[in-house]
Design an enzyme around this catalytic site. Sequence first.
Site, short mmCIF file in Angstrom:
data_model
loop_
_atom_site.label_atom_id
_atom_site.label_comp_id
_atom_site.label_asym_id
_atom_site.label_seq_id
_atom_site.Cartn_x
_atom_site.Cartn_y
_atom_site.Cartn_z
N LYS A 29 8.05 45.85 56.27
CA LYS A 29 8.70 45.23 55.11
C LYS A 29 9.59 46.24 54.38
CE LYS A 29 5.36 41.56 54.48
NZ LYS A 29 4.64 40.68 53.54
N ASP A 49 -1.23 46.45 45.66
CA ASP A 49 -0.66 45.97 46.92
C ASP A 49 0.87 46.00 46.77
OD1 ASP A 49 0.40 44.49 48.99
OD2 ASP A 49 -0.86 42.73 48.69
N CYS A 76 0.11 32.81 53.25
CA CYS A 76 -1.14 33.58 53.12
C CYS A 76 -1.54 33.72 51.65
CB CYS A 76 -1.02 34.96 53.77
SG CYS A 76 -0.82 34.89 55.55
N HIS A 133 -2.18 37.85 48.00
CA HIS A 133 -2.16 37.56 49.44
C HIS A 133 -3.60 37.57 49.94
CE1 HIS A 133 -1.45 38.42 53.74
NE2 HIS A 133 -0.19 38.07 53.57
N GLN A 174 5.19 43.91 49.11
CA GLN A 174 6.41 43.17 48.82
C GLN A 174 7.39 43.95 47.95
OE1 GLN A 174 6.66 40.20 50.51
NE2 GLN A 174 8.78 40.65 50.01
#
Length: 418
Positions: A237, A211, A375, A134, A214
């Site tokens: 999220k 990261d 993104c 991202h 997600q």
Amino acid sequence: MKEKLNKKERTSPLDLRKIREDFPILSRSVNKKPLVYADNAATTQKPKNVIHRLSEYYSDENANVHRGVHTLSECATEAFEESRQVIQRFLNARSTREIVFTRGTTEAINLVAQSYALKQLKAGEEIIISTLEHHSNIVPWQIACQKTGAKLRVAPVNDSGELIFEEYEKLVNKKTKLVALTHISNALGTVNPVQKLTKMAKEVGAVVLIDGAQSIIHAKIDVQAIGCDFYAFSGHKALGPTGIGVLYGREEVLEAMEPWQSGGDMIKTVSFEETTYNEIPYKFEAGTPNIAGAIGLSEAINYFSQFDLEKVEQHEHCLLDKAIERALVIPNLQLIGTAKKKSSICSFVVKGVHPNDLGTLLDQQGVAIRSGHHCAMPLMSRLKVPGTARASFAFYNSQEDVDKVFDAIEKALFILAA
């Protein structure tokens, strides 16, 4: 026999009727059609208990945290710090000292870039990211490299959208000082073997950031098992409010870092001659925090934790299998991102149809998907597409939702072809 087997395999292990009753928005209509929400990779919907807890805080407990001696402040502080404990247990961090509240994944990554990378990197040293990232896990490292003279190295992906492990392995060397990789690609759903990737980076002494925006409610998260130094995610999220996120940081690394922002609760003492900083994690939490957001996030995590994660993963994999099956029979539709290990994200393009046009026609039918570059513009360039349409599913989605998404796509394509 095959048809019966497929039907059995797709029987959800979750009580979807009960789960969906927990999410008020799923019962609303959009454009006079029952809402089908398939944009979970952008943000998840919120259960009633999270909505109620936010209202309860503002109605009955609203006060600033820490240092207050009145009852409301003490109540708010207790709830705020209990939230830190909930998140620490959920991530299997060793201590609440390793849990820093931020505004989201983006701020968490920027915190590491500013407080760690800018202070530690030297000219000629290297940061490794991947093509899957991202923008929020690309741009902060570009800035850090520009300011320090370090080099940004990019691990490539294959045509299926999978990180090429052998190429990543070639990049990792003694110059590698920081590795920043996504756990699950927001654009494709590719699941990275983060434990394996982290282990290789740690062998050369690199610091590792994952990261997790997600992955937070789509995979088991155990930061100690992964072995990373940092893990970042966003509340919105993970069934929680917007404007709240978390940076897990290994205690020894956080202790050695200087604050990024200053003022408010990040101080211990201030004089005109000298300021001393608070202990971790508070030295990274300048100003009044998003108290309600943290409390709402812990409520969301408590809600999600009642479910068997293996059953959640099984259900979401069934949704993905059904989505792929439906997609493959649509003429001129091409799946983008066909990794062997995927989360419940189905990205695709249709020849001659702009993803935004498709998204608009689906919205008219009450179906919410995402269209664009997500993104992840470098990834789109690698896969030779300007963008994709993306249907992304969560544990509260049903197989009927999947059918409605692809029924709507077929109807939209019929309209466009007329």
